[in-house]
Structures are given as C-alpha cells and as structure tokens.
Design an enzyme around this catalytic site. Sequence first.
Site, PDB file in Angstrom:
ATOM      1  N   ASP A  22      -5.411  -7.494  -5.917  1.00 15.47           N
ATOM      2  CA  ASP A  22      -5.051  -5.936  -4.622  1.00 15.47           C
ATOM      3  C   ASP A  22      -4.095  -4.628  -5.443  1.00 15.47           C
ATOM      4  O   ASP A  22      -3.700  -5.291  -6.434  1.00 15.47           O
ATOM      5  CB  ASP A  22      -4.459  -7.115  -3.789  1.00 15.47           C
ATOM      6  CG  ASP A  22      -2.904  -7.765  -3.601  1.00 15.47           C
ATOM      7  OD1 ASP A  22      -2.454  -7.300  -5.218  1.00 15.47           O
ATOM      8  OD2 ASP A  22      -2.436  -8.294  -2.864  1.00 15.47           O
ATOM      9  N   HIS A  45       0.630  -1.352   0.729  1.00 16.78           N
ATOM     10  CA  HIS A  45       0.248   0.028   0.226  1.00 16.78           C
ATOM     11  C   HIS A  45       0.892   1.559   0.216  1.00 16.78           C
ATOM     12  O   HIS A  45       0.401   2.284  -0.931  1.00 16.78           O
ATOM     13  CB  HIS A  45      -0.676   0.002   1.357  1.00 16.78           C
ATOM     14  CG  HIS A  45      -2.143  -1.241   1.104  1.00 16.78           C
ATOM     15  ND1 HIS A  45      -2.828  -1.412   1.565  1.00 16.78           N
ATOM     16  CD2 HIS A  45      -2.377  -2.376   0.394  1.00 16.78           C
ATOM     17  CE1 HIS A  45      -3.922  -2.611   1.636  1.00 16.78           C
ATOM     18  NE2 HIS A  45      -3.414  -3.220   0.345  1.00 16.78           N
TER      19      HIS A  45
END
Length: 261
Positions: free
Chosen positions: A143, A88
């Site tokens: 993702d 992230h």
Amino acid sequence: MAYQTINYSVERRVATIAMNRPETLNALNDDMLRELYDAIKLADRDAEVRVVVLTGQGRGFSSGQDLNTFQHAGEQRDIGAHLDQIYHPLIQRLAGFNKPTIAMVNGVAAGAGMSLALACDLRVAGDSARFTQAFVRIGLVPDSGSSYFLPRLIGYARALEMTMTGMMVDAATALQWGLVNRLWPQDHLAEETTCLAVELAEGAPLALGMIKREIAYGFAHPLHETLEREKDFQIQAAETEDHKQAVQAFFQKQPPMFRGR
Ligand code: T3D
C-alpha cells in the site's frame, strides 16, 4: 515548529526531515505520519527551501506501519479509513512536491517505510541499507504507493518478486536494480547526500519543478502528447529570468545564480 517524532532542520537551502523513533527503527505511528505531512507542507511553503532530504535517526530508515497499532486496536481498526485519511495525503504530498526530494536510506526500509522512500525523486543509500516489501510477511498487500512506484523503478518481474516474497534486498542489489540512485559507504552517506542536495539546491528551481512533472507525464503518456507537454514547459522555462541570466553567465564564463524567478 516543535515536533515530537521527527526532526526538522534547514541548512544551505536543504530541509532535512529525520524520522525519530529509533527504538522501533522509526515505525510509523499516527503522530509521526501527521508530523511528516506537516513538515513537507512547511518545506513546500518555505521559499528558502529548495530541496528536501528524508531520512531516519538511528540504525533504520523506517520499519513501516507501527505494528503496535494492529496489536492494540484489533478488530476495531478501519484500515481503509486510515489509508485514506493518513497515508494517501502524505504520499500524494510527497510525490506531488514541486521541489526535488531525496530519501537518504540508512539501514532498513520496510513496508510503508519503503513506500515513503519510493515516493521521493531520488534514493541514496549507505551500504547498511536494505529494503523489504514486508507487507506479505504479515498477510497484507503493498500500500501507500508501493505497487505504483516499485514496478516503475525496478520493473514488473522484480516488483512482483519483492512484493510476493517479502525478500530483503541489500544495498548493492538495490543499486544494481535501480532502486537506489547512489550507494556510498555508510560513513560517507550524510556528507555525500549533502553534496548532492546542495548541488540540486543551487540548480534552477523553476526548471527542476517542471522537470519532475514532465518526466512523470512522459512516463504515462504517448509521445505525441509528451512532445506537446515538453513544448509548454519549455515555453515557460524560456521566459524565466533564471534562463536568461544563465545564458548571459555562460558567455561571461561565470557560474549561473538561479533565483527562482
Ligand atoms: O494503514 C495501515 O495501517 C496499513 C498500513 C500498512 C503499512 C505497513 O507498513 S505494513 C508492514 C509493517 N512493517 C513490518 O511488518 C516490518 C516489521 N519489522 C520487521 O520485520 C523487522 O523489525 C525489520 C526487518 C524491519 C528489522 O529487523 P531487525 O532484526 O533489524 O530489527 P528488530 O529487532 O526486528 O527490530 C528492532 C526493534 O524495533 C524491535 O523492538 P525491541 O524488541 O527492540 O523492543 C522491534 O519490535 C521494533 N520494530 C521493528 N519494526 C516495527 C517495530 N515496532 C513496531 N512496528 C514495527 N513495524
């Protein structure tokens, strides 16, 4: 800085970051993910750098997460923590980068490797390029930003088709779908990408940074709010030396010289 899993170089104001584990088609292990993060941070802080090109050494762009990690860590692996701590921040840094980014896709971009390309502003490809949302083929879900970027780039139906089937999309289809901005013969890929990157590097850096944020804002907000945001940015842009100098250069029939001020 000496890197183990990537190459980093700067030429003509363009930083090139090349993933360098060609024997695995540049599978992403933690060392590489951390080095990618550091290199993007370095490029961000270096005033000499105005554009970043992300690419892969060898015959692939990136095959995504290194599957050896799953194989060896087994049940112990905390995938949520891994996404939080490693992927992230990298995707946020890449997508939030205030300078233009170009993914130069040579060969396969799979799984999170494809997500990295999606998080760049532009994607250019050689005719060897191919794209797969490989996640579903190993029983995972998209993702590292794929489910955010992909429908925005190619539309809802195609994004679902790619993510649900894990299909391989070839370079010509990628161009037709808007997944890549430009497609060149493989032999010309590096040279043409350099031309594009240098063209951007010679552009107005402050305006380019604002354009990135403005387009992203406009994509997610209603018209009346976007008009306000455009106005704010335009006020800032109009106050720059670069703008004033470019108008003078226009009347002097000279090319503008943008200094980022
Ligand atoms: O936080 C988290 O961990 C979650 C994050 C998940 C994100 C993800 O990215 S999940 C998806 C991971 N990626 C994949 O599942 C793709 C796996 N690879 C493939 O499906 C194929 O390799 C490709 C379609 C990408 C390319 O196929 P091909 O036929 O051109 O090449 P190949 O022969 O399969 O691969 C060449 C070598 O690279 C081979 O090694 P070898 O046999 O020559 O020693 C292969 O094992 C290796 N390799 C390819 N992909 C990976 C890899 N090694 C480790 N990890 C890989 N992802």
